[in-house]
Design a protein around this motif. Sequence first.
Motif, PDB file in Angstrom:
ATOM      1  N   LEU A   1     -20.346 -16.371  73.575  1.00 54.67           N
ATOM      2  CA  LEU A   1     -21.454 -16.200  72.764  1.00 54.67           C
ATOM      3  C   LEU A   1     -21.112 -15.617  71.398  1.00 54.67           C
ATOM      4  O   LEU A   1     -20.376 -14.456  71.305  1.00 54.67           O
ATOM      5  N   HIS A   2     -21.348 -16.477  70.541  1.00 56.28           N
ATOM      6  CA  HIS A   2     -20.925 -16.410  68.856  1.00 56.28           C
ATOM      7  C   HIS A   2     -21.980 -16.407  67.968  1.00 56.28           C
ATOM      8  O   HIS A   2     -22.950 -16.985  68.487  1.00 56.28           O
ATOM      9  N   ASP A   3     -21.569 -16.253  66.914  1.00 55.03           N
ATOM     10  CA  ASP A   3     -22.169 -16.536  65.647  1.00 55.03           C
ATOM     11  C   ASP A   3     -21.299 -17.345  64.756  1.00 55.03           C
ATOM     12  O   ASP A   3     -20.191 -17.250  64.634  1.00 55.03           O
ATOM     13  N   GLN A   4     -22.071 -18.218  63.899  1.00 54.73           N
ATOM     14  CA  GLN A   4     -21.433 -18.922  63.405  1.00 54.73           C
ATOM     15  C   GLN A   4     -21.880 -18.907  61.650  1.00 54.73           C
ATOM     16  O   GLN A   4     -22.936 -18.421  61.602  1.00 54.73           O
TER      17      GLN A   4
ATOM     18  N   ASP B   1     -18.156  -9.208  64.181  1.00 57.61           N
ATOM     19  CA  ASP B   1     -19.261  -9.289  63.238  1.00 57.61           C
ATOM     20  C   ASP B   1     -20.247 -10.358  63.809  1.00 57.61           C
ATOM     21  O   ASP B   1     -21.196 -10.742  63.053  1.00 57.61           O
ATOM     22  N   GLU B   2     -20.345 -10.635  64.964  1.00 55.48           N
ATOM     23  CA  GLU B   2     -21.066 -11.720  65.552  1.00 55.48           C
ATOM     24  C   GLU B   2     -21.874 -11.202  66.633  1.00 55.48           C
ATOM     25  O   GLU B   2     -21.770 -11.081  67.788  1.00 55.48           O
ATOM     26  N   ALA B   3     -23.129 -10.441  66.220  1.00 55.40           N
ATOM     27  CA  ALA B   3     -23.668  -9.636  67.079  1.00 55.40           C
ATOM     28  C   ALA B   3     -24.986 -10.028  67.657  1.00 55.40           C
ATOM     29  O   ALA B   3     -25.717  -9.650  68.596  1.00 55.40           O
TER      30      ALA B   3
ATOM     31  N   THR C   1     -16.351  -6.640  61.536  1.00 56.80           N
ATOM     32  CA  THR C   1     -15.193  -7.712  61.272  1.00 56.80           C
ATOM     33  C   THR C   1     -14.989  -8.554  62.173  1.00 56.80           C
ATOM     34  O   THR C   1     -15.062  -8.001  63.438  1.00 56.80           O
ATOM     35  N   ARG C   2     -14.482  -9.719  61.974  1.00 47.76           N
ATOM     36  CA  ARG C   2     -14.173 -10.723  63.008  1.00 47.76           C
ATOM     37  C   ARG C   2     -13.208 -10.334  64.081  1.00 47.76           C
ATOM     38  O   ARG C   2     -13.367 -10.222  65.412  1.00 47.76           O
ATOM     39  N   ARG C   3     -11.871  -9.806  63.502  1.00 44.94           N
ATOM     40  CA  ARG C   3     -10.887  -9.522  64.415  1.00 44.94           C
ATOM     41  C   ARG C   3     -10.838  -8.056  65.125  1.00 44.94           C
ATOM     42  O   ARG C   3     -11.558  -7.274  64.774  1.00 44.94           O
TER      43      ARG C   3
HETATM   44 ZN   LIG Z   1     -17.168 -16.109  66.966  1.00 46.52          ZN
END
Ligand SMILES: [Zn+2]
Length: 407
Positions: free
Chosen positions: A175-178, A88-90, A136-138
């Motif tokens: 590269l992520h979203d927080q 979910d971090e697009a 979703t994250r996982r």
């Molecule tokens: Zn992340």
Amino acid sequence: MTLATIVLALLFGLGQDMQDVARNYRVPGLDDRRFNHEQLWNVLAPFVDSPEIEVESIGRSIHGREIRALSFGEGDTRVLLWSQMHGDEATATMALVDITRFLVEAEGDPLRERLRGGLTITMVPMLNPDGAEDFTRRNAIGVDINRDARQLSTPEGRTLKSLRDRIDPQFGFNLHDQGARTLAGEGGGQVAIALLAPAADEARSYGDVRSRARLVAATLVSALEGEIGGHIAKYDDEFAPRAFGDLMQLWGTSTVLIESGAIRGDAQKQALRRINVIGLLSALDAIATGEYSAADPNLYESLPENERIEHDIILRGGTLVFGDDSPFSVDVGLWFDDPVAQTGAHLGDVGDLAETPALESIDATGLWLHVETHGDANGRLERDAKVSVEVRGEDGTVVRCFGVAPE
Ligand SMILES: [Zn+2]
């Protein structure tokens, strides 16, 4: 330089600046930050046909989706970028799509030619396609892939590790979203971008590999300050022995973590996508030219800490009205399922919240806060209960409204 390159260089003049690149090469079709593997590769299809880009299948997710890497350039310095290991971090995935288009279409542009000559860039734009499918994250068996770098029990984690081992990149971008509820230091602005040169050991020491990562992070600060100054933070650098960023550093790849946070009003993270394009291209350019080594590490070190907070909104100084109970003079905190769109309101803390931070503080002096609970709340105002709040003036007019509108 070939004649064609010279002609194109003349056409492009001194080159486009990073802002132009982010605007001109934005790929249509990813306007909503929720998209799946199939949509991503459909959008990328016109660009990955180019002989300038090498597409490689590097593994499969648990549900059999192909994990692909894109490579560009002929330089000796190898850079690996991977995004969306959390499904979910697009945000950065969208940026990598735009960067791919730039690399394919901007032949002759001086920046593009510097990257092509100086670097071999490998991008994995969606490491966790099964997670992305459900946003979703996982992954499909509930493993957080970013906690699988040590054990390597997931196909997605093993895919990233074997790619790293094969190309042995000098530089990496994780590269992520927080979450949106994060401030750049106490009392600071909402974090748009958090950066980290992850530690490679418990002592958080600065060997050569981590020091180079810190210089790249400092380069990012310089590149982004004009865009989002006051909204850049330094992510917690406690050593995480299961995490990819930390272990990449340990394995010898100077790695920078980029966390895209939030910008008010940017619910689909399109402004942050643009910020990612500008930041990543600037950092890649600095690596290609070697200019990163002249960066001031203090630009990174002096960033405010990434401070997680609990409340999106605190209504301060108002009077709470709930059911048949007497009114109370209390502050009321709220958090939202989606903090940017402010949908799905939940109760946070209630009481004297004078020192409690929030993304937004509303002066409710002289106003009445009519709160209703929804769902399975049992007639009490309980923490995290789904609520709606009407803020009313003396004369009963509704000034603001949060959550489900009460009937
Ligand atoms: Zn992340």
